[in-house]
Motif scaffolding. Structure first.
Motif, PDB file in Angstrom:
ATOM      1  N   ILE A 107      56.032  19.326  46.961  1.00  0.00           N
ATOM      2  CA  ILE A 107      55.219  18.249  47.529  1.00  0.00           C
ATOM      3  C   ILE A 107      56.080  17.030  47.838  1.00  0.00           C
ATOM      4  CG2 ILE A 107      53.384  16.592  46.995  1.00  0.00           C
ATOM      5  CD1 ILE A 107      52.008  18.909  45.429  1.00  0.00           C
ATOM      6  N   LEU A 108      57.063  16.745  46.980  1.00  0.00           N
ATOM      7  CA  LEU A 108      57.980  15.632  47.242  1.00  0.00           C
ATOM      8  C   LEU A 108      58.735  15.868  48.555  1.00  0.00           C
ATOM      9  CD1 LEU A 108      60.247  13.733  44.793  1.00  0.00           C
ATOM     10  CD2 LEU A 108      61.261  14.707  46.848  1.00  0.00           C
ATOM     11  N   ILE A 109      59.235  17.094  48.746  1.00  0.00           N
ATOM     12  CA  ILE A 109      59.944  17.413  49.992  1.00  0.00           C
ATOM     13  C   ILE A 109      58.990  17.318  51.177  1.00  0.00           C
ATOM     14  CG2 ILE A 109      61.172  19.207  51.272  1.00  0.00           C
ATOM     15  CD1 ILE A 109      62.209  20.242  48.580  1.00  0.00           C
ATOM     16  N   GLN A 110      57.796  17.872  51.001  1.00  0.00           N
ATOM     17  CA  GLN A 110      56.804  17.839  52.081  1.00  0.00           C
ATOM     18  C   GLN A 110      56.521  16.401  52.512  1.00  0.00           C
ATOM     19  OE1 GLN A 110      52.765  18.845  50.983  1.00  0.00           O
ATOM     20  NE2 GLN A 110      52.365  19.753  52.998  1.00  0.00           N
ATOM     21  N   ARG A 111      56.268  15.523  51.555  1.00  0.00           N
ATOM     22  CA  ARG A 111      55.951  14.133  51.889  1.00  0.00           C
ATOM     23  C   ARG A 111      57.139  13.415  52.508  1.00  0.00           C
ATOM     24  NH1 ARG A 111      52.420  12.813  46.406  1.00  0.00           N
ATOM     25  NH2 ARG A 111      50.502  13.856  47.097  1.00  0.00           N
ATOM     26  N   ALA A 112      58.343  13.722  52.010  1.00  0.00           N
ATOM     27  CA  ALA A 112      59.540  13.107  52.581  1.00  0.00           C
ATOM     28  C   ALA A 112      59.698  13.494  54.051  1.00  0.00           C
ATOM     29  CB  ALA A 112      60.777  13.520  51.786  1.00  0.00           C
ATOM     30  N   LEU A 113      59.484  14.775  54.353  1.00  0.00           N
ATOM     31  CA  LEU A 113      59.603  15.232  55.740  1.00  0.00           C
ATOM     32  C   LEU A 113      58.456  14.702  56.598  1.00  0.00           C
ATOM     33  CD1 LEU A 113      60.822  18.910  55.212  1.00  0.00           C
ATOM     34  CD2 LEU A 113      62.180  16.890  55.783  1.00  0.00           C
ATOM     35  N   GLN A 114      57.281  14.601  56.020  1.00  0.00           N
ATOM     36  CA  GLN A 114      56.161  14.014  56.763  1.00  0.00           C
ATOM     37  C   GLN A 114      56.438  12.558  57.087  1.00  0.00           C
ATOM     38  OE1 GLN A 114      52.849  14.911  54.167  1.00  0.00           O
ATOM     39  NE2 GLN A 114      52.423  16.869  55.180  1.00  0.00           N
ATOM     40  N   ASN A 115      57.090  11.841  56.176  1.00  0.00           N
ATOM     41  CA  ASN A 115      57.457  10.449  56.440  1.00  0.00           C
ATOM     42  C   ASN A 115      58.462  10.324  57.577  1.00  0.00           C
ATOM     43  OD1 ASN A 115      55.775   9.412  54.465  1.00  0.00           O
ATOM     44  ND2 ASN A 115      57.368   9.379  52.882  1.00  0.00           N
ATOM     45  N   LEU A 116      59.190  11.400  57.837  1.00  0.00           N
ATOM     46  CA  LEU A 116      60.135  11.423  58.951  1.00  0.00           C
ATOM     47  C   LEU A 116      59.486  11.919  60.239  1.00  0.00           C
ATOM     48  CD1 LEU A 116      63.277  12.826  57.090  1.00  0.00           C
ATOM     49  CD2 LEU A 116      63.048  10.531  58.074  1.00  0.00           C
ATOM     50  N   GLY A 117      58.192  12.239  60.158  1.00  0.00           N
ATOM     51  CA  GLY A 117      57.464  12.631  61.354  1.00  0.00           C
ATOM     52  C   GLY A 117      57.251  14.122  61.556  1.00  0.00           C
ATOM     53  N   PHE A 118      57.512  14.934  60.508  1.00  0.00           N
ATOM     54  CA  PHE A 118      57.380  16.378  60.630  1.00  0.00           C
ATOM     55  C   PHE A 118      56.120  16.858  59.899  1.00  0.00           C
ATOM     56  CE2 PHE A 118      61.923  15.441  60.849  1.00  0.00           C
ATOM     57  CZ  PHE A 118      62.249  16.038  62.058  1.00  0.00           C
ATOM     58  N   PRO A 119      55.165  17.489  60.587  1.00  0.00           N
ATOM     59  CA  PRO A 119      53.917  17.943  59.953  1.00  0.00           C
ATOM     60  C   PRO A 119      54.106  19.274  59.206  1.00  0.00           C
ATOM     61  CG  PRO A 119      53.889  18.499  62.288  1.00  0.00           C
ATOM     62  CD  PRO A 119      55.171  17.743  62.056  1.00  0.00           C
ATOM     63  N   ILE A 195      67.267  13.913  64.887  1.00  0.00           N
ATOM     64  CA  ILE A 195      67.285  13.953  63.424  1.00  0.00           C
ATOM     65  C   ILE A 195      68.680  14.334  62.938  1.00  0.00           C
ATOM     66  CG2 ILE A 195      66.612  16.395  63.230  1.00  0.00           C
ATOM     67  CD1 ILE A 195      65.399  13.549  60.925  1.00  0.00           C
ATOM     68  N   CYS A 196      69.099  13.763  61.839  1.00  0.00           N
ATOM     69  CA  CYS A 196      70.393  14.143  61.268  1.00  0.00           C
ATOM     70  C   CYS A 196      70.251  14.313  59.759  1.00  0.00           C
ATOM     71  CB  CYS A 196      71.482  13.132  61.605  1.00  0.00           C
ATOM     72  SG  CYS A 196      71.159  11.461  61.021  1.00  0.00           S
ATOM     73  N   ILE A 197      71.229  14.981  59.180  1.00  0.00           N
ATOM     74  CA  ILE A 197      71.205  15.292  57.748  1.00  0.00           C
ATOM     75  C   ILE A 197      71.025  14.031  56.904  1.00  0.00           C
ATOM     76  CG2 ILE A 197      72.678  15.992  55.822  1.00  0.00           C
ATOM     77  CD1 ILE A 197      71.719  18.432  57.022  1.00  0.00           C
ATOM     78  N   SER A 198      71.713  12.959  57.259  1.00  0.00           N
ATOM     79  CA  SER A 198      71.649  11.746  56.441  1.00  0.00           C
ATOM     80  C   SER A 198      70.236  11.175  56.381  1.00  0.00           C
ATOM     81  CB  SER A 198      72.631  10.691  56.957  1.00  0.00           C
ATOM     82  OG  SER A 198      72.319  10.332  58.293  1.00  0.00           O
ATOM     83  N   ASP A 199      69.451  11.346  57.450  1.00  0.00           N
ATOM     84  CA  ASP A 199      68.063  10.885  57.437  1.00  0.00           C
ATOM     85  C   ASP A 199      67.276  11.603  56.345  1.00  0.00           C
ATOM     86  OD1 ASP A 199      68.556   9.333  59.733  1.00  0.00           O
ATOM     87  OD2 ASP A 199      67.994  10.973  61.067  1.00  0.00           O
ATOM     88  N   VAL A 200      67.463  12.916  56.277  1.00  0.00           N
ATOM     89  CA  VAL A 200      66.730  13.729  55.304  1.00  0.00           C
ATOM     90  C   VAL A 200      67.232  13.443  53.897  1.00  0.00           C
ATOM     91  CG1 VAL A 200      66.036  16.071  54.669  1.00  0.00           C
ATOM     92  CG2 VAL A 200      66.413  15.492  57.077  1.00  0.00           C
ATOM     93  N   GLU A 201      68.538  13.356  53.733  1.00  0.00           N
ATOM     94  CA  GLU A 201      69.115  13.036  52.424  1.00  0.00           C
ATOM     95  C   GLU A 201      68.555  11.719  51.888  1.00  0.00           C
ATOM     96  OE1 GLU A 201      73.589  14.991  52.486  1.00  0.00           O
ATOM     97  OE2 GLU A 201      73.278  13.019  53.384  1.00  0.00           O
ATOM     98  N   THR A 202      68.563  10.704  52.719  1.00  0.00           N
ATOM     99  CA  THR A 202      68.098   9.384  52.285  1.00  0.00           C
ATOM    100  C   THR A 202      66.621   9.403  51.914  1.00  0.00           C
ATOM    101  OG1 THR A 202      69.744   8.272  53.658  1.00  0.00           O
ATOM    102  CG2 THR A 202      67.841   6.971  52.976  1.00  0.00           C
ATOM    103  N   MET A 203      65.806  10.083  52.720  1.00  0.00           N
ATOM    104  CA  MET A 203      64.381  10.129  52.427  1.00  0.00           C
ATOM    105  C   MET A 203      64.101  10.892  51.135  1.00  0.00           C
ATOM    106  SD  MET A 203      61.431   8.995  53.376  1.00  0.00           S
ATOM    107  CE  MET A 203      61.659   8.465  55.077  1.00  0.00           C
ATOM    108  N   LEU A 204      64.813  11.993  50.907  1.00  0.00           N
ATOM    109  CA  LEU A 204      64.643  12.737  49.662  1.00  0.00           C
ATOM    110  C   LEU A 204      65.087  11.899  48.468  1.00  0.00           C
ATOM    111  CD1 LEU A 204      65.849  16.356  50.541  1.00  0.00           C
ATOM    112  CD2 LEU A 204      63.508  15.590  50.144  1.00  0.00           C
ATOM    113  N   LYS A 205      66.233  11.241  48.602  1.00  0.00           N
ATOM    114  CA  LYS A 205      66.727  10.411  47.507  1.00  0.00           C
ATOM    115  C   LYS A 205      65.736   9.312  47.158  1.00  0.00           C
ATOM    116  CE  LYS A 205      68.717   6.617  47.540  1.00  0.00           C
ATOM    117  NZ  LYS A 205      68.070   5.990  46.349  1.00  0.00           N
ATOM    118  N   ASP A 206      65.249   8.611  48.170  1.00  0.00           N
ATOM    119  CA  ASP A 206      64.325   7.509  47.929  1.00  0.00           C
ATOM    120  C   ASP A 206      62.991   7.990  47.379  1.00  0.00           C
ATOM    121  OD1 ASP A 206      66.272   5.806  48.850  1.00  0.00           O
ATOM    122  OD2 ASP A 206      65.377   5.511  50.833  1.00  0.00           O
TER     123      ASP A 206
END
Length: 246
Positions: A107-119, A195-206
């Motif tokens: 769920i944490l990953i799901q919400r992080a990716l949703q925050n980046l605009g991915f359903p 989209i780039c890896i750093s975007d996903v890394e940062t969102m997961l970390k935060d």
């Protein structure tokens, strides 16, 4: 329950070598504080990784890997075969069993990716799907007092190589080994080109912890026999291909 965790840490690996990263993952797992929850983020150069109970002959094109100089690795967890490259983000959640919850991790990953605009959605196999196609799979490992949940997120991976190297040479209809479950795959960049890896890394970390992330290097742990011995095991032909491999 989660509020009882004294510390959450996010650690980035400075290595892109699959054997070193599997050994780093094990090092962190074995040294885990019982009151700590940890998210380990790592990436590898071209590699095929099979599950602990799989037969490499029926999971990938071994001849092509050998000709092209691409390593094969076997991890400690179960599950299916995956392709790694620098466009594929690897994650490992680890904690004591008291705090471990694989559904919360997803769920944490799901919400992080949703925050980046991915359903994205989660299916009953613990896969994460984007528009019906798999972009992330998971595997798990347990010890008496601790557990980990690791997986990959396809961000900007080379999917042509994934399909090429994960097409096995042989068919063994009666094999006793665990077989990968074939699923149509996609990646984040197919739906959001910038989209780039750093975007996903940062969102997961935060999403996991507001504290600054740490890094870990191979040089920092080479002195530890636990790390060194595990690294040796991960690279041994007997481990990768089975006892007696030549």
């Amino acid at each position: 329950m989660e509020s009882s965790i004294q510390r959450k840490r996010v650690i980035f690996s400075l290595s892109n070598n699959i054997y070193e990263n599997l050994a780093l993952e094990n090092y962190l797992f074995e040294h885990l504080d019982p009151q700590e929850a940890l998210l380990f983020l790592w990436r590898n150069t071209y590699t095929v990784v099979i599950g602990r109970f799989q037969d490499p002959e029926i999971e990938c094109n071994l001849k092509a890997l050998q000709v092209d100089g691409i390593p094969l690795a076997r991890r400690q967890s179960g599950g299916g075969t995956v392709w790694h490259d620098l466009g594929n983000l690897c994650f490992t959640f680890m904690s004591s069993k008291k705090f471990f919850n694989r559904d919360n991790n997803l769920i944490l990953i799901q919400r992080a990716l949703q925050n980046l605009g991915f359903p994205v959605e989660i299916n009953n196999r613990h896969d994460i799907l984007l528009h019906g196609k798999k972009i992330s799979g998971s595997a798990f490992r347990e010890k008496a007092d601790r557990s980990f949940h690791h997986g990959t997120i396809l961000v900007t991976a080379e999917l042509d190589k994934l399909h090429y190297y994960l097409k096995p040479e042989l068919e063994k209809p009666q094999s006793r080994h665990t077989r990968s479950v074939s699923s149509p795959v996609s990646q984040l960049s197919a739906w959001q080109k910038d989209i780039c890896i750093s975007d996903v890394e940062t969102m997961l970390k935060d999403s996991f912890s507001p504290k600054p992330a740490e890094t870990i290097s191979i040089e920092a742990v080479l002195h530890d026999p636990l790390y060194f011995n595990y690294l040796y095991q991960m690279q041994s032909r007997d481990w990768i291909y089975g006892p007696g491999a030549t």
